[in-house]
Design a protein around this motif. Structure first.
Motif, PDB file in Angstrom:
ATOM      1  N   VAL A   1       0.553  -0.837  -0.330  1.00 62.96           N
ATOM      2  CA  VAL A   1       0.010   0.218  -0.075  1.00 62.96           C
ATOM      3  C   VAL A   1       0.910   1.538  -0.158  1.00 62.96           C
ATOM      4  O   VAL A   1       0.596   2.522  -1.083  1.00 62.96           O
ATOM      5  N   SER A   2       1.844   1.624   0.722  1.00 59.52           N
ATOM      6  CA  SER A   2       2.486   2.563   1.053  1.00 59.52           C
ATOM      7  C   SER A   2       3.136   2.548  -0.607  1.00 59.52           C
ATOM      8  O   SER A   2       3.410   3.900  -0.763  1.00 59.52           O
ATOM      9  N   LEU A   3       4.107   1.851  -1.312  1.00 62.13           N
ATOM     10  CA  LEU A   3       4.863   2.006  -2.454  1.00 62.13           C
ATOM     11  C   LEU A   3       4.379   2.279  -3.342  1.00 62.13           C
ATOM     12  O   LEU A   3       4.323   3.391  -4.063  1.00 62.13           O
ATOM     13  N   SER A   4       2.525   1.781  -3.017  1.00 57.77           N
ATOM     14  CA  SER A   4       1.686   2.101  -3.986  1.00 57.77           C
ATOM     15  C   SER A   4       1.704   3.868  -4.118  1.00 57.77           C
ATOM     16  O   SER A   4       0.827   4.540  -4.995  1.00 57.77           O
ATOM     17  N   LEU A   5       1.179   4.060  -2.707  1.00 56.71           N
ATOM     18  CA  LEU A   5       0.896   5.363  -3.278  1.00 56.71           C
ATOM     19  C   LEU A   5       2.007   6.326  -2.498  1.00 56.71           C
ATOM     20  O   LEU A   5       1.127   7.133  -3.628  1.00 56.71           O
ATOM     21  N   ARG A   6       2.549   5.877  -2.396  1.00 57.00           N
ATOM     22  CA  ARG A   6       3.445   6.793  -2.089  1.00 57.00           C
ATOM     23  C   ARG A   6       5.000   6.283  -2.492  1.00 57.00           C
ATOM     24  O   ARG A   6       6.170   7.078  -2.297  1.00 57.00           O
ATOM     25  N   GLY A   7       5.379   5.127  -2.842  1.00 55.58           N
ATOM     26  CA  GLY A   7       7.053   5.038  -3.379  1.00 55.58           C
ATOM     27  C   GLY A   7       8.127   4.933  -2.611  1.00 55.58           C
ATOM     28  O   GLY A   7       8.689   4.868  -2.776  1.00 55.58           O
ATOM     29  N   LEU A   8       7.696   4.928  -1.155  1.00 56.76           N
ATOM     30  CA  LEU A   8       8.003   4.546   0.255  1.00 56.76           C
ATOM     31  C   LEU A   8       8.010   3.648   0.806  1.00 56.76           C
ATOM     32  O   LEU A   8       6.378   3.019   0.697  1.00 56.76           O
TER      33      LEU A   8
ATOM     34  N   ASP B   1      -5.398   6.655   4.552  1.00 50.56           N
ATOM     35  CA  ASP B   1      -5.902   7.924   4.967  1.00 50.56           C
ATOM     36  C   ASP B   1      -4.468   8.657   4.954  1.00 50.56           C
ATOM     37  O   ASP B   1      -4.562   9.734   4.913  1.00 50.56           O
ATOM     38  N   GLU B   2      -3.887   8.462   5.992  1.00 54.53           N
ATOM     39  CA  GLU B   2      -2.657   8.963   6.427  1.00 54.53           C
ATOM     40  C   GLU B   2      -1.259   9.660   5.107  1.00 54.53           C
ATOM     41  O   GLU B   2      -1.185  10.415   4.879  1.00 54.53           O
ATOM     42  N   TYR B   3      -1.608   8.330   4.509  1.00 56.17           N
ATOM     43  CA  TYR B   3      -0.718   8.624   3.151  1.00 56.17           C
ATOM     44  C   TYR B   3      -0.744   9.804   2.000  1.00 56.17           C
ATOM     45  O   TYR B   3      -0.439   9.825   1.551  1.00 56.17           O
ATOM     46  N   MET B   4      -2.460   8.959   1.583  1.00 62.06           N
ATOM     47  CA  MET B   4      -2.518  10.222   0.724  1.00 62.06           C
ATOM     48  C   MET B   4      -3.120  11.486   0.777  1.00 62.06           C
ATOM     49  O   MET B   4      -3.223  12.263   0.224  1.00 62.06           O
ATOM     50  N   LYS B   5      -2.692  11.788   2.675  1.00 64.86           N
ATOM     51  CA  LYS B   5      -2.354  13.714   2.695  1.00 64.86           C
ATOM     52  C   LYS B   5      -0.774  13.800   2.730  1.00 64.86           C
ATOM     53  O   LYS B   5      -0.295  14.773   3.497  1.00 64.86           O
ATOM     54  N   SER B   6       0.114  13.154   3.052  1.00 68.09           N
ATOM     55  CA  SER B   6       1.545  13.311   2.424  1.00 68.09           C
ATOM     56  C   SER B   6       1.342  13.812   1.270  1.00 68.09           C
ATOM     57  O   SER B   6       0.806  14.084   0.135  1.00 68.09           O
ATOM     58  N   SER B   7       2.843  14.275   0.768  1.00 69.09           N
ATOM     59  CA  SER B   7       3.443  14.690  -0.521  1.00 69.09           C
ATOM     60  C   SER B   7       3.646  14.466  -1.483  1.00 69.09           C
ATOM     61  O   SER B   7       3.436  13.870  -2.553  1.00 69.09           O
ATOM     62  N   GLN B   8       3.978  13.390  -0.341  1.00 67.55           N
ATOM     63  CA  GLN B   8       4.904  11.995  -1.641  1.00 67.55           C
ATOM     64  C   GLN B   8       3.656  11.185  -2.579  1.00 67.55           C
ATOM     65  O   GLN B   8       3.985  10.957  -3.514  1.00 67.55           O
ATOM     66  N   TYR B   9       3.051  10.868  -1.321  1.00 74.08           N
ATOM     67  CA  TYR B   9       1.270  10.524  -2.729  1.00 74.08           C
ATOM     68  C   TYR B   9       1.320  11.639  -4.121  1.00 74.08           C
ATOM     69  O   TYR B   9       0.981  11.072  -4.789  1.00 74.08           O
ATOM     70  N   SER B  10       1.055  13.081  -3.346  1.00 75.51           N
ATOM     71  CA  SER B  10       0.779  13.932  -4.500  1.00 75.51           C
ATOM     72  C   SER B  10       1.328  13.536  -5.942  1.00 75.51           C
ATOM     73  O   SER B  10       1.580  13.582  -7.105  1.00 75.51           O
ATOM     74  N   GLU B  11       3.132  14.016  -5.455  1.00 71.91           N
ATOM     75  CA  GLU B  11       4.021  13.448  -6.036  1.00 71.91           C
ATOM     76  C   GLU B  11       3.562  12.307  -7.026  1.00 71.91           C
ATOM     77  O   GLU B  11       4.372  11.847  -7.686  1.00 71.91           O
ATOM     78  N   LYS B  12       3.292  11.221  -6.358  1.00 74.53           N
ATOM     79  CA  LYS B  12       3.826   9.596  -6.936  1.00 74.53           C
ATOM     80  C   LYS B  12       2.658   9.515  -8.147  1.00 74.53           C
ATOM     81  O   LYS B  12       2.653   9.440  -9.229  1.00 74.53           O
ATOM     82  N   VAL B  13       1.932  10.313  -7.524  1.00 76.64           N
ATOM     83  CA  VAL B  13      -0.047  10.486  -8.470  1.00 76.64           C
ATOM     84  C   VAL B  13       0.730  11.138 -10.330  1.00 76.64           C
ATOM     85  O   VAL B  13       0.329  10.988 -11.508  1.00 76.64           O
ATOM     86  N   SER B  14       1.542  12.759  -9.502  1.00 73.61           N
ATOM     87  CA  SER B  14       2.173  13.135 -10.476  1.00 73.61           C
ATOM     88  C   SER B  14       3.048  12.671 -11.844  1.00 73.61           C
ATOM     89  O   SER B  14       3.003  12.051 -12.359  1.00 73.61           O
ATOM     90  N   LEU B  15       3.917  11.613 -10.558  1.00 72.59           N
ATOM     91  CA  LEU B  15       4.234  10.930 -11.714  1.00 72.59           C
ATOM     92  C   LEU B  15       3.292  10.665 -12.277  1.00 72.59           C
ATOM     93  O   LEU B  15       4.381   9.674 -13.999  1.00 72.59           O
ATOM     94  N   ARG B  16       3.104   9.323 -12.282  1.00 72.62           N
ATOM     95  CA  ARG B  16       1.789   8.527 -13.052  1.00 72.62           C
ATOM     96  C   ARG B  16       1.470   9.633 -14.244  1.00 72.62           C
ATOM     97  O   ARG B  16       1.218   8.436 -15.470  1.00 72.62           O
TER      98      ARG B  16
ATOM     99  N   ARG C   1      -1.088  17.878  -9.384  1.00 71.42           N
ATOM    100  CA  ARG C   1      -0.733  18.033  -8.102  1.00 71.42           C
ATOM    101  C   ARG C   1      -2.084  18.245  -7.611  1.00 71.42           C
ATOM    102  O   ARG C   1      -2.486  17.584  -6.181  1.00 71.42           O
ATOM    103  N   GLU C   2      -3.150  19.125  -7.688  1.00 69.68           N
ATOM    104  CA  GLU C   2      -4.520  19.339  -6.777  1.00 69.68           C
ATOM    105  C   GLU C   2      -5.330  18.800  -7.015  1.00 69.68           C
ATOM    106  O   GLU C   2      -6.048  18.366  -6.474  1.00 69.68           O
TER     107      GLU C   2
END
Length: 510
Positions: free
Chosen positions: A31-38, A65-80, A122-123
């Motif tokens: 879950v963490s790797l898929s959402l945040r890359g970490l 829910d916690e991961y989705m509030k992180s900046s890493q999650y936003s960046e991961k979706v942006s990279l996709r 990101r938005e």
């Protein structure tokens, strides 16, 4: 004894299914790797492992829910999304402060600290926006210095005062700003165009899109149209490029002007001069027209836009053959109306669901018709909101499954990806009367069609005398490895994605 028998049956079922279900730390890590890359933190891995299975679900849900509030999650979706649109990340050759200072001195923007398209990506997650915003968005975040500048990120040039609803944005004294993040904040502006502005359409009217999919007087925005079909309708049309001496480079120059290299690049006048020597040029052949009937009407909405957005919209049409075999033909008055029409198409929803499936479940797992329909329902019921739908994806049973390697399934999936390229061309041809290569089993008589595939590709001679793809058509040419893979697939019994054989196997699975 009964317990031993039950355990044996469970093992047999698990082995035959070829998959295991992840729980505890293994699931949390995925879950963490898929959402945040970490990976998940060591503390969280220990915490979830100490819980009973019933309690682990709640723990993982809270972490999602916690991961989705992180900046890493936003960046991961942006990279996709960067990968989906085939964008490249900007590379800075100078420090941000030196560039900003020079820009402030000149009174013009030389560099946009925040990339417009990336901000839009990101938005989507930061505000849990509808996925449709990619096409229909009217609000952008930009960075500006001075009072007169070009918003290169939006392909739109003008004075700051001419833009709608620009925030006050006190730029301050940027010369002494050392913190890049603070500088970004100082320079940030948000602009919102009118809801009825037919020129503005999400990522389609960003400089990132304009410059990635450049156009010429010969190309006439077909590259932009092809990108729209690929990303939003999953139509990976193959370019029909004539294999004729003397015009190959010219045709590639039209389609892929940035890929020839400095020594091979041709000017537009040189391209025209070469193509005018032969009547059989790209666009006039039947195979070319099978794509141009839809590329040209969509491309026309960009007619007034070169590297920058026009001051007025251009009319065109959304034209294509949908998955039901029906021709869609909807006139539009600008890029924004084109974008809106696309979001109303069932094929658009199905395509976006496929993207999410590939990202979070995996391209190697089969998305059945029943599962696709359920996901489409979930996508729409969630208001197409990004975070809401992604959470549904990572909490599905398929996400927690880890399949073991399977020669039949793996060969079938790789072969089908190749067949999809064939079908992308055939589906646009009115003359094609064959079976749909994207749907397995292949018709009512798979053996007949598999034999035709073998003969068309001339697998007995490794493609020496192949008839498909036709010799006069370039673009997609199967490699020796492709042909060997198809031959192996047939020898294994032409298995489908589930491993079920369509014909009798010639080769025994090792």
């Amino acid at each position: 004894m009964k317990k031993l028998i039950l355990t044996f049956l469970v093992l047999v079922i698990s082995f035959s299914a070829g998959a295991t279900t992840l729980t505890g730390a293994a699931l949390l890590n995925k879950v963490s790797l898929s959402l945040r890359g970490l990976p998940a933190s060591v503390a969280d891995q220990k915490a979830v492992s100490a819980l009973a299975l019933a309690e682990q679900k709640n723990f993982v849900d809270q972490k999602i829910d916690e991961y989705m509030k992180s900046s890493q999650y936003s960046e991961k979706v942006s990279l996709r999304l960067m990968e989906l649109f085939q964008f490249k990340a900007a590379v800075l050759s100078k420090s941000i402060t030196s560039v900003a200072t020079q820009a402030f001195t000149d009174g013009e923007q030389k560099y946009a600290a925040n990339n417009g398209a990336i901000n839009l990506f990101r938005e989507l997650t930061q505000e849990n926006l509808s996925w449709d915003t990619l096409l229909t968005g009217k609000t952008y975040s930009i960075s500006a210095i001075g009072t007169t500048f070009g918003i290169s990120d939006y392909g739109f040039y003008g004075k700051l005062a001419d833009l709608p609803n620009v925030g006050a944005g006190d730029v301050g004294d940027v010369e002494d700003v050392e913190d890049v993040n603070k500088l970004y904040k100082l320079l940030d502006r948000r602009i919102t165009f009118a809801s009825d502005d037919l020129r503005i359409a999400g990522v389609l009217t960003t400089g990132k899109f304009f410059t990635r999919y450049v156009t010429t007087g010969v190309n006439k925005n077909r590259r932009r149209a092809a990108a729209i079909f690929r990303v939003f309708l999953c139509d990976r049309m193959s370019a029909a490029i004539p294999e004729m001496a003397g015009i190959d480079d010219a045709t590639y120059g039209i389609l892929f002007p940035s890929q020839l290299g400095k020594d091979m690049e041709m000017t537009e006048s040189e391209i025209k001069a070469v193509l005018n020597k032969n009547d059989s040029i790209h666009g006039n052949k039947p195979d070319c027209k099978s794509c141009h009937y839809k590329l040209d009407p969509v491309g026309r909405v960009f007619n007034n836009s070169g590297l920058i957005l026009s001051s007025f919209p251009s009319a065109g049409a959304l034209v294509f053959k949908n998955s039901s075999g029906q021709i869609v033909n909807k006139p539009v008055q600008g890029i924004a109306e084109l974008a809106q029409k696309i979001t109303e198409e069932p094929d658009y929803v199905s395509c976006q669901v496929q993207h999410f499936w590939n990202w979070y479940i995996g391209e190697d797992k089969v998305l059945t018709l029943q599962k696709r329909q359920q996901l489409i329902s979930d996508f729409n019921s969630s208001g197409r909101r990004v975070n809401s739908f992604i959470k549904k994806m990572v909490t599905r049973a398929e996400f927690a499954e880890r399949e073991e390697p399977n020669i039949l399934k793996d060969t079938a999936r790789n072969t089908k990806n190749l067949m999809l390229q064939c079908q992308s061309c055939h589906q646009n041809s009115d003359n094609y009367k064959g079976v749909d290569l994207s749907k397995w089993p292949l018709g009512d008589n798979p053996e007949y069609w598999i034999n035709k595939i073998s003969k068309s590709l001339d697998l007995d001679n490794m493609g020496k005398n192949r008839t498909m793809p036709p010799a006069e058509i370039g673009g997609f040419i199967p490699t020796k490895a492709d042909l060997e893979m198809v031959k192996r697939w047939i020898d294994l019994g032409a298995p489908d994605e589930s491993g079920k054989l369509q014909i009798q196997a010639k080769e025994v699975v090792p």
